[in-house]
Design an enzyme around this catalytic site. Structure first.
Site, PDB file in Angstrom:
ATOM      1  CE1 TYR A 156      61.505  11.363  38.887  1.00  0.00           C
ATOM      2  CE2 TYR A 156      59.182  10.792  39.105  1.00  0.00           C
ATOM      3  CZ  TYR A 156      60.435  10.537  38.590  1.00  0.00           C
ATOM      4  OH  TYR A 156      60.627   9.448  37.766  1.00  0.00           O
ATOM      5  CE  LYS A 163      59.906   7.063  35.407  1.00  0.00           C
ATOM      6  NZ  LYS A 163      60.451   6.160  34.348  1.00  0.00           N
TER       7      LYS A 163
END
Ligand code: 0WE
Length: 256
Positions: A156, A163
């Site tokens: 990720y 995020k």
């Protein structure tokens, strides 16, 4: 029923019928909200037009590359011209260059880092700033996050860092906009099989892992994101701002 009657909402991030943005838009509409949509690039225009048309022929549909200030300004000017006010915004937009989601985070280029943060985090700030003057009756702004913001999810990578920024932006925006009765929250969703997830190697294994490890022993349904989107948009959440709400069948609580 009709928890959102009389509310005007603006939805960023519909790509197709599997999009999280579409699940939340449908739920908002079912509760009586009037919606406008943006699409990213000509490639997605037809998809979004087709989907949005199910809410009636006069649904406002506008192009918006969230890295372009002029395009964001044009979207909010069009909403102002048509409705004069706004209550709800959904930000369901993220992007990192594909090569940054493979291999080591260590090798993230300056440019991939910049793009991921510009598209996925700064855009919430730009959108909130443009939305605020139209949210004269108060409002609810919702962003979409993921567990990779707080724990390492292999591959990720820079999206996790972006995020984390999005979640921090949510708190600072909540502080600035609270006096205007504008709430800002994030939904942190478990994995959902969307266009953005397609082509991510190991995604199917990730769905299986959630099914085995999450307390509820299953993956979430898109309509469950819709229901949480309705809640956060509604007066039921009138005292909730700056939060990250996990809609992940409980996966986030687990230590092992
Ligand atoms: O936030 C996301 C994905 C967002 C995303 C997806 C792509 C794919 C195509 C951002 N940028 C791109 N760029 C592309 O070129 N998720 C929460 C889904 C996701 O993505 C992962 C995951 C999960 C879960 C990537 C690696 C590992 C896990």
């Amino acid at each position: 029923m009709s928890l959102l009657a009389g509310k005007i909402g603006l939805v960023f991030g519909v790509a197709n019928k599997r999009s999280i943005a579409w699940a939340i838009a449908q739920a908002w509409s079912r509760e009586g909200a009037t919606l406008a949509f943006t699409y990213q690039g000509e490639r997605l225009k037809e998809n979004v037009e087709e989907l949005a048309a199910t809410f009636g022929p006069d649904t406002l549909i506008l192009p918006c590359d969230v890295t372009k200030d002029e395009q964001i300004a044009a979207v909010f000017e069009a909403v102002r011209a048509k409705y004069g006010r706004l209550h709800l915004v959904l930000h369901s937009v993220a992007f990192a260059p594909k090569d940054a989601l493979e291999g080591k985070f260590l090798n993230t280029s300056r440019e991939a880092f910049r793009i991921a943060h510009d598209v996925s985090a700064y855009s919430l700030v730009a959108i909130a700033r443009a939305a605020a003057p139209l949210m004269t009756e108060g409002g609810s702004i919702i962003g979409m996050s993921y567990y990779g913001a707080e724990k390492v999810v292999p591959h990720y990578n820079v999206m996790g860092v972006a995020k984390a920024s999005l979640e921090a932006c949510t708190r600072y925006l909540a502080y600035d906009l609270g006096p205007l009765k504008i709430r800002v929250n994030c939904i942190s969703a478990g994995p959902v099989n969307t266009l953005a997830a397609r082509g991510i190697s190991g995604f199917t294994a990730m769905l299986k892992q959630y099914e085995e490890r999450a307390p509820l022993r299953r993956n979430l349904l898109p309509e469950e994101l819709g229901a949480t989107g309705v809640f956060l948009a509604s007066d039921g959440a009138a005292a909730i701002t700056g939060q990250v709400i996990y809609v992940d069948c409980g996966y986030q609580i687990m230590g092992m």
